[in-house]
Scaffold this motif. Structure first.
Motif, PDB file in Angstrom:
ATOM      1  N   UNK A 219       0.848  -1.202   0.000  1.00 34.58           N
ATOM      2  CA  UNK A 219       0.000   0.000   0.000  1.00 34.58           C
ATOM      3  C   UNK A 219       0.879   1.246   0.000  1.00 34.58           C
ATOM      4  N   UNK A 220       1.918   1.239   0.840  1.00 34.38           N
ATOM      5  CA  UNK A 220       2.846   2.372   0.886  1.00 34.38           C
ATOM      6  C   UNK A 220       3.634   2.497  -0.419  1.00 34.38           C
ATOM      7  N   UNK A 221       4.031   1.350  -0.983  1.00 35.16           N
ATOM      8  CA  UNK A 221       4.798   1.366  -2.234  1.00 35.16           C
ATOM      9  C   UNK A 221       3.968   1.947  -3.368  1.00 35.16           C
ATOM     10  N   UNK A 222       2.732   1.462  -3.507  1.00 34.37           N
ATOM     11  CA  UNK A 222       1.856   1.954  -4.583  1.00 34.37           C
ATOM     12  C   UNK A 222       1.569   3.440  -4.411  1.00 34.37           C
ATOM     13  N   UNK A 223       1.370   3.852  -3.160  1.00 37.75           N
ATOM     14  CA  UNK A 223       1.135   5.271  -2.881  1.00 37.75           C
ATOM     15  C   UNK A 223       2.323   6.115  -3.302  1.00 37.75           C
ATOM     16  N   UNK A 224       3.535   5.635  -3.024  1.00 38.74           N
ATOM     17  CA  UNK A 224       4.744   6.384  -3.412  1.00 38.74           C
ATOM     18  C   UNK A 224       4.934   6.389  -4.918  1.00 38.74           C
ATOM     19  N   UNK A 225       4.640   5.260  -5.565  1.00 40.95           N
ATOM     20  CA  UNK A 225       4.810   5.168  -7.018  1.00 40.95           C
ATOM     21  C   UNK A 225       3.864   6.127  -7.739  1.00 40.95           C
ATOM     22  N   UNK A 226       2.648   6.230  -7.243  1.00 38.59           N
ATOM     23  CA  UNK A 226       1.662   7.111  -7.885  1.00 38.59           C
ATOM     24  C   UNK A 226       2.050   8.584  -7.788  1.00 38.59           C
ATOM     25  N   UNK A 227       2.906   8.906  -6.821  1.00 37.30           N
ATOM     26  CA  UNK A 227       3.346  10.301  -6.676  1.00 37.30           C
ATOM     27  C   UNK A 227       4.524  10.642  -7.591  1.00 37.30           C
ATOM     28  N   UNK A 228       5.094   9.615  -8.258  1.00 37.46           N
ATOM     29  CA  UNK A 228       6.193   9.868  -9.193  1.00 37.46           C
ATOM     30  C   UNK A 228       5.627  10.543 -10.449  1.00 37.46           C
ATOM     31  N   UNK A 229       6.169  11.671 -10.878  1.00 38.89           N
ATOM     32  CA  UNK A 229       5.555  12.442 -11.969  1.00 38.89           C
ATOM     33  C   UNK A 229       5.623  11.774 -13.340  1.00 38.89           C
ATOM     34  N   UNK A 230       6.718  11.065 -13.646  1.00 40.90           N
ATOM     35  CA  UNK A 230       6.874  10.502 -14.990  1.00 40.90           C
ATOM     36  C   UNK A 230       6.408   9.045 -15.040  1.00 40.90           C
ATOM     37  N   UNK A 231       5.893   8.670 -16.225  1.00 37.69           N
ATOM     38  CA  UNK A 231       5.440   7.292 -16.434  1.00 37.69           C
ATOM     39  C   UNK A 231       6.624   6.329 -16.384  1.00 37.69           C
ATOM     40  N   UNK A 232       7.754   6.747 -16.968  1.00 40.05           N
ATOM     41  CA  UNK A 232       8.959   5.919 -16.953  1.00 40.05           C
ATOM     42  C   UNK A 232       9.444   5.657 -15.546  1.00 40.05           C
ATOM     43  N   UNK A 233       9.389   6.697 -14.719  1.00 40.87           N
ATOM     44  CA  UNK A 233       9.809   6.540 -13.330  1.00 40.87           C
ATOM     45  C   UNK A 233       8.907   5.591 -12.564  1.00 40.87           C
ATOM     46  N   UNK A 234       7.599   5.678 -12.832  1.00 40.04           N
ATOM     47  CA  UNK A 234       6.659   4.763 -12.181  1.00 40.04           C
ATOM     48  C   UNK A 234       6.923   3.319 -12.587  1.00 40.04           C
ATOM     49  N   UNK A 235       7.147   3.128 -13.901  1.00 42.02           N
ATOM     50  CA  UNK A 235       7.385   1.765 -14.395  1.00 42.02           C
ATOM     51  C   UNK A 235       8.666   1.190 -13.800  1.00 42.02           C
TER      52      UNK A 235
END
Length: 308
Positions: A219-235
């Motif tokens: 839950x914490x990981x997904x929350x942090x990933x969603x705050x990453x601005x770029x799609x590449x960074x999220x992936x």
């Protein structure tokens, strides 16, 4: 039914997957192949991690621990079944059966704990990247594994010692290919209320705490990933968790399948198949999941194979 004292019990009978003689060679070949794939695959993971200095990180340290656990849990159950098929016998000694119960509980519980520790490692790496090397230092990583071993061993010894107090009936036929705790308890003629209460209480805590830790971490990981601005960074962030998430889904999915199937049906065949999916299949597939989804691991495996 007449009972005998547990000290006079010399052996149990493992009925296995089927009593059809024509099916025995097929089952032997299938399980031998699965066992060899499990051993070779997990050994390659361990050797690749130990031989490549780039993989000397907490994530791959825990992956090596998971591979060790997979090797031992498979070795606890499959070789005895293969030997019984080969020598055309279904017997296992009383001591051997209790030992098998104990080791299955140790390594099954240890796998659950290691998966929870790996989830925590990914949580720290993604949610607190600047403090990652400070938090996940080598001493702390070894301490986490040591604590997991001590907790799972204490849990297994508790259940095994509680089995020693039971008296067993004469017909000691276990409808399984290994000595599973619940199936062995069904052979008892004495009162198993305390044993059952202990199983439900300890299992709820023992399975619930690691699973809750995994869910909280993601839950914490997904929350942090969603705050990453770029799609590449999220992936890129989520790709580091993909393999672990697949292994967690496989392990807990099959484990829940075992308990759900035993709760809804008394069919021994369905229970055996469900247990096989929990005790055999995840251990065989884990190396493939990590090697196929991880570029660093694929590179290390290629270098290791070329060196060998």
């Amino acid at each position: 039914m007449k009972t005998t004292n547990q000290t006079s019990v010399s052996e149990f009978t493992l009925l296995g997957l089927t009593d059809d003689p024509e099916m025995q060679p097929l089952i032997f070949s299938l399980f031998l192949s699965m066992y060899m794939v499990t051993i070779v695959g997990n050994l390659l993971i361990i050797l690749a991690v130990s031989s490549d200095s780039h993989l000397h990180t907490p994530m791959y340290f825990f992956l090596s621990g998971l591979s060790f656990t997979d090797i031992f849990i498979s070795t606890t159950t499959i070789p005895k079944m293969l030997m019984n098929i080969q020598v055309q016998t279904h017997n296992i000694t009383y001591t051997g059966c209790l030992s098998q119960v104990c080791f299955v509980l140790i390594f099954g519980g240890l796998e659950s704990c290691v998966l929870a520790v790996m989830a925590y490692d990914r949580y720290v790496a993604i949610c607190h990247p600047l403090r990652y090397t400070v938090i996940m230092n080598p001493c702390f990583c070894r301490l986490l594994i040591l604590l997991s071993i001590l907790i799972t061993t204490a849990n297994a010894l508790l259940h095994s010692l509680m089995l020693l107090r039971l008296s067993f009936c004469r017909d000691l036929e276990i409808p399984h290919f290994f000595c599973e705790l619940v199936q062995v308890m069904k052979m008892a003629c004495s009162d198993t209320f305390v044993n059952n209460l202990l199983i439900y209480t300890v299992t709820s805590v023992f399975a619930g705490v690691p699973l809750s830790g995994i869910i909280f971490s993601y839950i914490q990981i997904i929350s942090s990933i969603l705050r990453i601005p770029t799609v590449g960074g999220r992936y890129k962030a989520f790709s580091t968790c993909g393999s672990h998430l697949s292994v967690v889904s496989l392990f807990y999915g099959t484990a829940f399948g075992v308990y759900m199937s035993s709760a809804v049906t008394d069919s021994s065949t369905k229970n055996i198949v469900a247990s096989m999916m929990y005790i055999v299949v995840p251990q065989m597939l884990n190396p493939f999941i990590y090697s196929l989804r991880n570029k660093e691991m694929k590179g290390a495996l290629c270098h290791l194979i070329l060196r060998l």
